[in-house]
Design an enzyme around this catalytic site. Structure first.
Site, short mmCIF file in Angstrom:
data_model
loop_
_atom_site.label_atom_id
_atom_site.label_comp_id
_atom_site.label_asym_id
_atom_site.label_seq_id
_atom_site.Cartn_x
_atom_site.Cartn_y
_atom_site.Cartn_z
N LYS A 163 0.87 -1.18 0.00
CA LYS A 163 0.00 0.00 0.00
C LYS A 163 0.89 1.22 0.00
CE LYS A 163 -4.54 0.62 0.38
NZ LYS A 163 -5.50 -0.43 -0.03
N1 GLU Z 1 -7.06 -0.16 -3.26
C1 GLU Z 1 -7.80 -1.36 -3.56
C2 GLU Z 1 -7.85 -2.28 -2.34
O1 GLU Z 1 -7.76 -1.83 -1.21
C3 GLU Z 1 -7.32 -2.04 -4.83
C4 GLU Z 1 -5.90 -2.46 -4.84
C5 GLU Z 1 -5.42 -2.97 -6.20
O2 GLU Z 1 -6.22 -3.05 -7.13
O3 GLU Z 1 -4.24 -3.27 -6.31
O4 GLU Z 1 -8.07 -3.45 -2.46
#
Ligand code: GLU
Length: 438
Positions: free
Chosen positions: A127
């Site tokens: 993240k």
């Molecule tokens: N931000 C989204 C999540 O929390 C998607 C992450 C992604 O597609 O890599 O799952």
């Protein structure tokens, strides 16, 4: 600053409130670690892996200096955390929000690890984020911020290393700048370095509303299991961003009555059902504030959570359902579109009340599942049609739901524990097979 914690000598018994890196002392990180500890206990996970999974494998903190439109320079703090790299390149969104810090980004990265493993995607969890309120920046300031952030975290990124995506406060345009900044450094177009991009530069059909679609698929699956007719079910949704509004649209189209929605400012309640297509049009296309729409009674976000509805969808930020309000929830199903919306204490109360909670790492996995499809299409240079994307998404997410449900029943545990245990076990197995280097 690179913090490489894989060789940490932290005691496995060390309480979650005294993390090895002081910045990790954050409620969301503590929630993620407390959930992990419970699942690890239930799995009887060995001590070495416990130590390693509680902390990120890599975390990069960067200062991002930006020339503002008025000529001054402001420095923003940015992060990219790779929680676990054992199963493949890491995957996870980039969040632009004033609350972003190393602690909550690490928690979100950890949840991505379990999410990818649970749904069988060949990724570890990551993240990123920048501590900024993007609504306060102009378009060009946002572009400079994004490009400089990507330049700072560049050494971590790559289609075989770490692949960002949108999250709260970011969108397809920002992903296009991520792709361009990375590609400029490489000297050629690298669409597979980021997902959630516009279609014209290698995005996937169906990615923009994939998280909301997955939420709707699982809501319908749960109603079907309980033999509740769609037109007998009512829904309350906290948060009307990308995910909340898409879930509302799909569930409205499936014949459910959406009785409450909200954004940061408050919510609308109408027991007869809200006109979702009209709301989306006026809110998103005409930029009218929710409160001006006058299609229901104006309520607070606290009131929304305790609305009388069959289904509650928290689709905003973490720690919304707590010990203070969990006892008053009137829904039968909570489906977590947000990451970490329910505290540990609230989980226990909901379990006691017999409310089914479909946990975040399962419920909102539609986004990363279609991100996986996008990455596969980019690296293969072979693109799918929208029906293929939707069918494959439904197949993967409903299979994960059925497997998690079966595991929960067999182990007499909650869906959250089942999902965490299944995800963690996949990652643990990868670590056992790969062994400890050197
Ligand atoms: N931000 C989204 C999540 O929390 C998607 C992450 C992604 O597609 O890599 O799952």
């Amino acid at each position: 600053m690179i913090v490489n914690t894989s060789g940490s000598h932290m005691s496995a018994d060390r309480p979650a409130n005294s993390p090895p890196i002081p910045e990790l002392a954050h409620p969301t990180y503590q929630l993620a670690v407390a959930q992990f500890d419970r699942a690890a206990d239930a799995l009887n996970l060995d001590r070495n892996l416990r130590q390693r999974f509680r902390v990120p494998q890599r975390a990069l903190t960067v200062g991002i200096p930006i020339r503002m439109d008025d000529g001054s320079v402001k420095v923003f703090m940015g992060y990219r955390v790779q929680h676990d790299l054992a199963r493949g390149p890491t995957k996870g969104g980039i969040r632009y929000h004033p609350d972003v810090n190393l602690g909550n980004v690490t928690a979100l990265a950890m949840w991505m690890t379990w999410k990818c493993a649970l749904t069988g995607l060949p990724f570890g969890g990551a993240k990123g984020g920048v501590r900024v309120d993007p609504s306060q920046l102009s378009h060009s300031e946002l572009e400079r911020l994004t490009r400089r952030y990507v330049a700072e975290i560049f050494p971590l990124l790559g289609p075989d290393k770490d692949i960002p995506a949108p999250d709260i406060g970011t969108n397809a345009q920002i992903m296009a700048w991520v792709m361009d900044t990375y590609s400029q450094q490489m000297g050629y177009a690298v669409p597979g370095v980021v997902t959630g991009k516009p279609l014209a530069i290698g995005g996937s059909l169906g990615r923009a509303d994939a998280t909301g679609r997955g939420i709707a698929d699982l809501t319908l699956e749960a109603l079907h299991m309980w033999e509740i007719r769609n037109d007998h079910a009512t829904v309350a949704i906290q948060g009307f961003g990308n995910v909340g509004s898409a879930a509302a649209k799909f569930l409205y189209d499936a014949g459910l009555r959406i009785v409450a929605i909200s954004d940061l400012t408050g919510g609308l309640y109408n027991p007869k059902g809200l006109p979702i297509p009209e709301i989306i049009h006026r809110y998103y296309d005409q930029h009218e504030p929710l409160q001006a729409l006058k299609v229901g009674e104006w309520i607070t976000n606290d009131e929304l959570l305790v609305t009388d509805a069959t289904v509650l969808i928290p689709a905003a930020v973490s720690e919304q359902i707590t010990e203070k309000n969990a006892g008053q929830l009137k829904c039968r199903l909570v489906i977590e579109a947000a990451n970490g919306p329910t505290t540990l204490e609230a989980d226990a109360i909901l379990e006691e009340k017999g409310v089914l909670v479909i946990p975040d790492i399962l419920a909102n996995s539609g986004g990363v599942i279609v991100s996986y499809f996008e990455w596969v299409q980019d690296v293969q240079r072979f693109f799918w049609n929208e029906t293929d994307v939707q069918h494959r998404l439904r197949e993967i997410i409903t299979r994960a739901f059925q497997r998690t449900l079966a595991f929960a029943r067999q182990r007499n545990t909650s869906m959250r524990m089942a999902a965490l245990m299944m995800g963690i076990e996949q990652v643990a197995e990868a670590h056992r097979l790969r062994g400890l280097y050197p």
